[in-house]
Design a protein around this motif. Structure first.
Motif, PDB file in Angstrom:
ATOM      1  N   SER A   1      -3.675  -4.281   7.042  1.00  0.00           N
ATOM      2  CA  SER A   1      -5.320  -3.507   7.440  1.00  0.00           C
ATOM      3  C   SER A   1      -6.202  -4.670   6.523  1.00  0.00           C
ATOM      4  CB  SER A   1      -5.732  -2.686   6.826  1.00  0.00           C
ATOM      5  OG  SER A   1      -5.738  -1.594   5.703  1.00  0.00           O
ATOM      6  N   ASN A   2      -7.200  -4.605   6.860  1.00  0.00           N
ATOM      7  CA  ASN A   2      -8.207  -5.382   6.212  1.00  0.00           C
ATOM      8  C   ASN A   2      -8.762  -4.459   4.732  1.00  0.00           C
ATOM      9  OD1 ASN A   2      -9.507  -2.965   7.027  1.00  0.00           O
ATOM     10  ND2 ASN A   2     -11.592  -4.429   7.918  1.00  0.00           N
ATOM     11  N   SER A   3      -8.144  -3.473   4.282  1.00  0.00           N
ATOM     12  CA  SER A   3      -8.317  -2.457   3.166  1.00  0.00           C
ATOM     13  C   SER A   3      -7.088  -2.664   2.422  1.00  0.00           C
ATOM     14  CB  SER A   3      -8.587  -0.778   3.260  1.00  0.00           C
ATOM     15  OG  SER A   3      -8.659   0.022   2.362  1.00  0.00           O
TER      16      SER A   3
END
Length: 146
Positions: A71-73
């Motif tokens: 993800s972007n995390s």
């Protein structure tokens, strides 16, 4: 460290001991470090961008494999990848379908491998993942009590 609910104390100790052994050996600080642990310590092949879930672990007929969708995390990705490594490290791929107990063991492994407390782990994980896992754990808890 706080006790993780529903895991036998001896089994929780085994899970934490294995994750701590690996953490002490590799000192992971990044997602790439976790990829190295998967490959070098457990012979796991990581396939990215396959399937709809964030991650899944299993046996593909030739080797252990983790299907992983970053993800972007980065913190969430580290927790998810360590969780999937935990399934294989603790012998879960032969257990299908997964149970709440194997999920809790994999979460315990991820917490220890990432070096974070269970409370911090669950707060972050539940806020990011929310919904379905909360319903599954709440349902299992309800059925165990009643």
């Amino acid at each position: 460290m706080e006790k993780l609910l529903f895991i036998d104390k001896d089994r929780e100790g085994q899970v934490r001991q294995e994750a701590k052994r690996v953490r002490d050996k590799y000192s992971p600080k990044s997602l790439e470090d976790l990829r190295d642990i998967a490959r070098e310590e457990y012979g796991i092949k990581i396939v990215e961008g396959v399937g709809r879930s964030r991650g899944s672990a299993g046996w593909n007929g030739k080797s252990f494999e983790i299907k992983f969708n970053p993800s972007n995390s980065k913190p969430l990705d580290s927790m998810v990848l360590a969780h999937e490594i935990g399934h294989i490290a603790m012998g879960h791929p032969v257990v299908r379908p997964s149970s709440t107990l194997t999920e809790l063991e994999a979460h315990c492994f991820s917490q220890e491998l990432n070096g974070i407390t269970p409370v911090r782990y669950w707060i972050y994980f539940l806020f990011k993942e929310g919904g379905e896992i909360v319903k599954k754990l709440a349902s299992d808890l309800y059925h165990r009590i009643f």
